[in-house]
Design an enzyme around this catalytic site. Structure first.
Site, PDB file in Angstrom:
ATOM      1  N   ASP A 181     -73.505 -69.248 -36.795  1.00 33.14           N
ATOM      2  CA  ASP A 181     -72.500 -69.649 -37.790  1.00 33.14           C
ATOM      3  C   ASP A 181     -73.142 -70.446 -38.922  1.00 33.14           C
ATOM      4  O   ASP A 181     -74.119 -71.163 -38.708  1.00 33.14           O
ATOM      5  CB  ASP A 181     -71.411 -70.481 -37.093  1.00 33.14           C
ATOM      6  CG  ASP A 181     -70.154 -70.594 -37.936  1.00 33.14           C
ATOM      7  OD1 ASP A 181     -70.025 -69.866 -38.934  1.00 33.14           O
ATOM      8  OD2 ASP A 181     -69.302 -71.430 -37.600  1.00 33.14           O
TER       9      ASP A 181
ATOM     10  N   ASN B  68     -63.682 -60.512 -37.838  1.00 30.68           N
ATOM     11  CA  ASN B  68     -64.489 -60.392 -39.065  1.00 30.68           C
ATOM     12  C   ASN B  68     -64.110 -59.168 -39.911  1.00 30.68           C
ATOM     13  O   ASN B  68     -64.435 -59.112 -41.097  1.00 30.68           O
ATOM     14  CB  ASN B  68     -65.987 -60.327 -38.752  1.00 30.68           C
ATOM     15  CG  ASN B  68     -66.593 -61.659 -38.369  1.00 30.68           C
ATOM     16  OD1 ASN B  68     -67.601 -61.727 -37.667  1.00 30.68           O
ATOM     17  ND2 ASN B  68     -65.991 -62.747 -38.811  1.00 30.68           N
TER      18      ASN B  68
HETATM   19  C1  FPP Z   1     -71.288 -66.339 -39.512  1.00 28.38           C
HETATM   20  O1  FPP Z   1     -71.500 -67.063 -40.696  1.00 28.38           O
HETATM   21  C2  FPP Z   1     -72.136 -65.143 -39.436  1.00 28.38           C
HETATM   22  C3  FPP Z   1     -71.701 -63.844 -39.369  1.00 28.38           C
HETATM   23  C4  FPP Z   1     -70.274 -63.500 -39.351  1.00 28.38           C
HETATM   24  C5  FPP Z   1     -72.629 -62.694 -39.344  1.00 28.38           C
HETATM   25  C6  FPP Z   1     -73.891 -62.867 -38.582  1.00 28.38           C
HETATM   26  C7  FPP Z   1     -74.880 -61.865 -39.070  1.00 28.38           C
HETATM   27  C8  FPP Z   1     -76.218 -62.081 -39.225  1.00 28.38           C
HETATM   28  C9  FPP Z   1     -76.888 -63.337 -38.836  1.00 28.38           C
HETATM   29  C10 FPP Z   1     -77.102 -61.072 -39.842  1.00 28.38           C
HETATM   30  C11 FPP Z   1     -77.317 -59.781 -39.140  1.00 28.38           C
HETATM   31  C12 FPP Z   1     -77.460 -59.846 -37.683  1.00 28.38           C
HETATM   32  C13 FPP Z   1     -78.161 -58.929 -36.977  1.00 28.38           C
HETATM   33  C14 FPP Z   1     -78.106 -58.979 -35.505  1.00 28.38           C
HETATM   34  C15 FPP Z   1     -78.964 -57.902 -37.621  1.00 28.38           C
HETATM   35  P1  FPP Z   1     -70.293 -67.267 -41.685  1.00 28.38           P
HETATM   36  O2  FPP Z   1     -70.320 -66.162 -42.686  1.00 28.38           O
HETATM   37  O3  FPP Z   1     -69.021 -67.386 -40.921  1.00 28.38           O
HETATM   38  O4  FPP Z   1     -70.678 -68.645 -42.352  1.00 28.38           O
HETATM   39  P2  FPP Z   1     -69.675 -69.795 -42.868  1.00 28.38           P
HETATM   40  O5  FPP Z   1     -68.948 -70.305 -41.666  1.00 28.38           O
HETATM   41  O6  FPP Z   1     -70.616 -70.812 -43.443  1.00 28.38           O
HETATM   42  O7  FPP Z   1     -68.774 -69.180 -43.891  1.00 28.38           O
END
Ligand code: FPP
Length: 254
Positions: A21, A69
């Protein structure tokens, strides 16, 4: 502090799950679009996999895309799906070389065809590997998973008194994996966000303020060291633990 050297090799969690996150906030702090955070999050995925392998973890489950998501803006969802495809394409040789078995959990049928095809190719190519299992949770939600498990159980016509915890576990998408002993969440949030709710019944929870793109190998080792300081009691008293195997979750009645 070198956390890798502090790890007790006899007490390494077999299964570590991570709620990655903070990508959006990391990108914002750099004055960039959210997707920039996801791109940089891939480096933290690499670092965690490397650290987990070096520490002797056998299963690493990453919450890469939740069922919820899908509600994000279309451009972000598309970018995440493309990132997934490209990451698998560019990393698969390395995974193969390092004995990593790629697996998935979640409602994979929801993913775009290109994504499913790349995942299936990767899973097929690495299916004999045993060094570590990299499990990507994609289009995953624990409530969805428990719901579909109950539907399967009811459809099988099983009688009420045959329903055990083990039977329910067998119908989850994690049926082939042991339950995680350690759950890590980055970015300072202290929620489970519908992730592995059944499986983490006895897991230790580790929260760090570090935003996911900044999470590195040392951070992973630090989480393991923290886990190793915990007394895992499974509902028993400290005195009872002295005379029993502390890692046994079979007797949860106490
Ligand atoms: C949460 O951060 C992250 C995600 C919803 C996506 C995770 C994906 C990756 C790390 C990249 C690709 C992964 C692989 C396995 C290739 P957020 O967007 O919710 O952050 P925020 O809470 O700061 O808005």
């Amino acid at each position: 502090m070198n956390y890798l050297d502090q790890i007790d090799q006899h007490n390494v969690p077999k299964h570590v799950a991570i709620i990655m996150d903070g990508n959006g906030r990391w990108a914002k702090s750099q004055g960039k679009e959210r997707i920039f955070g996801h791109f940089n999050g891939v480096e933290a995925v690499r670092a965690s996999l490397k650290a987990a392998t070096r520490a002797g973890v056998k299963y690493l489950t990453l919450y890469a895309f939740s069922l919820e998501n899908w509600n994000r803006p279309k451009e972000e969802v598309d970018a995440l799906m493309n990132l997934l495809v490209h990451t698998i394409m560019s990393e698969i040789d390395e995974l193969d070389k390092n004995g990593v078995r790629l697996q998935t959990i979640g409602n994979i049928e929801n993913l775009p065809l290109s994504c499913r095809a790349e995942l299936e190719k990767g899973m097929e190519r690495t299916k004999h590997h045993t060094t570590i299992n990299l499990i990507l949770a994609l289009s995953y939600s624990a409530r969805w998973e428990i719901n579909q498990a109950l539907r399967q159980i009811v459809a099988s016509g099983i009688s009420e008194n045959e329903i055990t915890d083990e039977l329910i576990s067998k119908h989850l998408t994690t049926a082939a994996f042991p339950d995680p002993e350690l759950l890590i969440r980055t970015s300072g949030e202290r929620r489970l966000s519908n992730f592995l709710l059944w499986q983490i019944a006895y897991a230790e929870l580790y929260f760090t303020e570090t935003l996911w793109p900044d999470f590195n190998e040392e951070d992973f080792y630090k989480a393991i060291c923290d886990y190793q300081q915990r007394e895992r009691r499974f509902g028993k008293t400290s005195e009872q633990l002295v005379s029993t195997d502390i890692n046994s979750t079979t007797d949860t009645k106490l």
